[in-house]
Design a protein around this motif. Structure first.
Motif, PDB file in Angstrom:
ATOM      1  N   PHE A   1       0.818  -1.205   0.000  1.00  0.00           N
ATOM      2  CA  PHE A   1       0.000   0.000   0.000  1.00  0.00           C
ATOM      3  C   PHE A   1       0.856   1.261   0.000  1.00  0.00           C
ATOM      4  O   PHE A   1       0.416   2.307  -0.449  1.00  0.00           O
ATOM      5  CB  PHE A   1      -0.928   0.008   1.219  1.00  0.00           C
ATOM      6  CG  PHE A   1      -1.863   1.176   1.247  1.00  0.00           C
ATOM      7  CD1 PHE A   1      -2.977   1.207   0.412  1.00  0.00           C
ATOM      8  CD2 PHE A   1      -1.641   2.251   2.088  1.00  0.00           C
ATOM      9  CE1 PHE A   1      -3.838   2.286   0.417  1.00  0.00           C
ATOM     10  CE2 PHE A   1      -2.502   3.338   2.114  1.00  0.00           C
ATOM     11  CZ  PHE A   1      -3.615   3.355   1.275  1.00  0.00           C
ATOM     12  N   LYS A   2       2.046   1.177   0.543  1.00  0.00           N
ATOM     13  CA  LYS A   2       2.966   2.315   0.677  1.00  0.00           C
ATOM     14  C   LYS A   2       2.327   3.439   1.497  1.00  0.00           C
ATOM     15  O   LYS A   2       2.219   4.585   1.059  1.00  0.00           O
ATOM     16  CB  LYS A   2       3.402   2.827  -0.695  1.00  0.00           C
ATOM     17  CG  LYS A   2       4.135   1.780  -1.533  1.00  0.00           C
ATOM     18  CD  LYS A   2       4.671   2.357  -2.834  1.00  0.00           C
ATOM     19  CE  LYS A   2       5.407   1.292  -3.634  1.00  0.00           C
ATOM     20  NZ  LYS A   2       5.968   1.827  -4.898  1.00  0.00           N
ATOM     21  N   PRO A   3       1.927   3.123   2.731  1.00  0.00           N
ATOM     22  CA  PRO A   3       1.220   4.114   3.563  1.00  0.00           C
ATOM     23  C   PRO A   3       2.062   5.328   3.901  1.00  0.00           C
ATOM     24  O   PRO A   3       1.521   6.424   4.102  1.00  0.00           O
ATOM     25  CB  PRO A   3       0.860   3.320   4.818  1.00  0.00           C
ATOM     26  CG  PRO A   3       1.874   2.212   4.867  1.00  0.00           C
ATOM     27  CD  PRO A   3       2.117   1.852   3.442  1.00  0.00           C
ATOM     28  N   ASP A   4       3.372   5.162   3.974  1.00  0.00           N
ATOM     29  CA  ASP A   4       4.249   6.262   4.369  1.00  0.00           C
ATOM     30  C   ASP A   4       4.708   7.112   3.198  1.00  0.00           C
ATOM     31  O   ASP A   4       5.370   8.137   3.401  1.00  0.00           O
ATOM     32  CB  ASP A   4       5.476   5.720   5.107  1.00  0.00           C
ATOM     33  CG  ASP A   4       5.109   5.048   6.423  1.00  0.00           C
ATOM     34  OD1 ASP A   4       4.175   5.535   7.092  1.00  0.00           O
ATOM     35  OD2 ASP A   4       5.748   4.041   6.785  1.00  0.00           O
ATOM     36  N   ASN A   5       4.369   6.713   1.980  1.00  0.00           N
ATOM     37  CA  ASN A   5       4.724   7.530   0.820  1.00  0.00           C
ATOM     38  C   ASN A   5       3.974   8.856   0.860  1.00  0.00           C
ATOM     39  O   ASN A   5       2.773   8.891   1.169  1.00  0.00           O
ATOM     40  CB  ASN A   5       4.373   6.817  -0.484  1.00  0.00           C
ATOM     41  CG  ASN A   5       5.460   5.883  -0.956  1.00  0.00           C
ATOM     42  OD1 ASN A   5       6.280   5.437  -0.165  1.00  0.00           O
ATOM     43  ND2 ASN A   5       5.447   5.559  -2.233  1.00  0.00           N
ATOM     44  N   GLN A   6       4.674   9.935   0.541  1.00  0.00           N
ATOM     45  CA  GLN A   6       3.998  11.225   0.453  1.00  0.00           C
ATOM     46  C   GLN A   6       2.957  11.147  -0.660  1.00  0.00           C
ATOM     47  O   GLN A   6       3.261  10.782  -1.789  1.00  0.00           O
ATOM     48  CB  GLN A   6       5.004  12.339   0.175  1.00  0.00           C
ATOM     49  CG  GLN A   6       4.438  13.743   0.329  1.00  0.00           C
ATOM     50  CD  GLN A   6       5.519  14.815   0.337  1.00  0.00           C
ATOM     51  OE1 GLN A   6       6.712  14.505   0.282  1.00  0.00           O
ATOM     52  NE2 GLN A   6       5.117  16.069   0.404  1.00  0.00           N
ATOM     53  N   VAL A   7       1.717  11.475  -0.350  1.00  0.00           N
ATOM     54  CA  VAL A   7       0.630  11.312  -1.309  1.00  0.00           C
ATOM     55  C   VAL A   7       0.772  12.318  -2.443  1.00  0.00           C
ATOM     56  O   VAL A   7       1.115  13.482  -2.222  1.00  0.00           O
ATOM     57  CB  VAL A   7      -0.744  11.446  -0.612  1.00  0.00           C
ATOM     58  CG1 VAL A   7      -0.994  12.865  -0.103  1.00  0.00           C
ATOM     59  CG2 VAL A   7      -1.873  10.977  -1.524  1.00  0.00           C
TER      60      VAL A   7
END
Length: 242
Positions: free
Chosen positions: A149-155
């Motif tokens: 999901f890459k939750p910590d990626n800057q959206v």
């Protein structure tokens, strides 16, 4: 369960009481008599929320171009700061944080008991697990190839725009999205183009599709989307607290 609700009119700051099934006054009449209104649209109109702690005085937003939007959302408990009276408007906004913002602001349902094991990087003890579970179940957001999901990626702007537009809980708005072909583009390389066109058409805050979002920009995008969804029905921006 019926509880008292306070209605806040953004333009005049007037307060009066209502209940979930008996909203009173001209505002209620304008909603019920509007040809675009349906029961499914109530959360977008009334913002049926899990009420957060109110933040009435963020001390670090005076220089923000979106100070008014942040203040409104904070006063109504639709957003949280990093800590009491600290919003950090220029801090990076990650995918998990924006998803939570959108779910809460648009009255989307989520359960603290809900979990998802769909992604290798969303663990059962992560604070954002229940929001990811709700976002995926309600088709607001997707993961990436490789079961992540890459939750910590800057959206990015395109990712945030998709979540915000899909989070509007109005039947008429879902139909508008379908007519613009965004559902058909979901997995295409240019999936974001339909959303970008809608953003341009409805006049919400815009940026390059790959622009990395910060916290104040995320609030501006959600606020503008809320305001548009109400504006299509000639209804003022107001919040019902349950």
């Amino acid at each position: 369960m019926l509880v008292a609700a306070v209605v806040v009119a953004l333009t005049v700051g007037a307060y009066f009481y209502a209940t979930t099934n008996n909203l009173k006054g001209d505002y209620y009449h304008s909603v019920r008599t509007n040809p675009r209104y349906t029961a499914a649209c109530l959360p977008a109109v009334a913002f049926q929320i899990e009420h957060l702690q109110e933040n009435t005085d963020f001390g670090d937003i005076d220089d923000s171009p979106f100070k008014d939007e942040i203040t409104f959302m904070g006063n109504e408990g639709l957003i949280e700061g990093k800590e009491y009276q600290v919003f950090e408007p220029n801090s990076a906004l990650n995918r998990a944080e924006f998803l939570k913002m959108a779910l809460v602001a648009f009255g989307r349902e989520f359960s603290e008991d809900a979990t998802t094991d769909e992604f290798d990087d969303v663990l059962s003890h992560d604070w954002f697990n229940m929001y990811v579970s709700a976002g995926v179940d309600q088709k607001l957001v997707n993961g990436y190839p490789g079961d992540v999901f890459k939750p910590d990626n800057q959206v990015t702007y395109a990712e945030a725009l998709k979540i915000a537009l899909r989070a509007v809980n109005c039947d008429f708005f879902v139909e508008d999205l379908k007519e613009n072909g965004v559902y058909a583009q979901e997995y295409a390389n240019d999936w974001y183009k339909g959303y970008m066109q809608i953003a341009d058409d409805i006049g919400v805050w815009s940026a390059d599709f790959d622009h990395k979002m910060n916290r104040e920009e995320g609030i501006k995008l959600i606020y503008d989307t809320m305001k548009y969804s109400l504006g299509t029905m000639d209804i003022d921006m107001r919040v019902f607290k349950y």
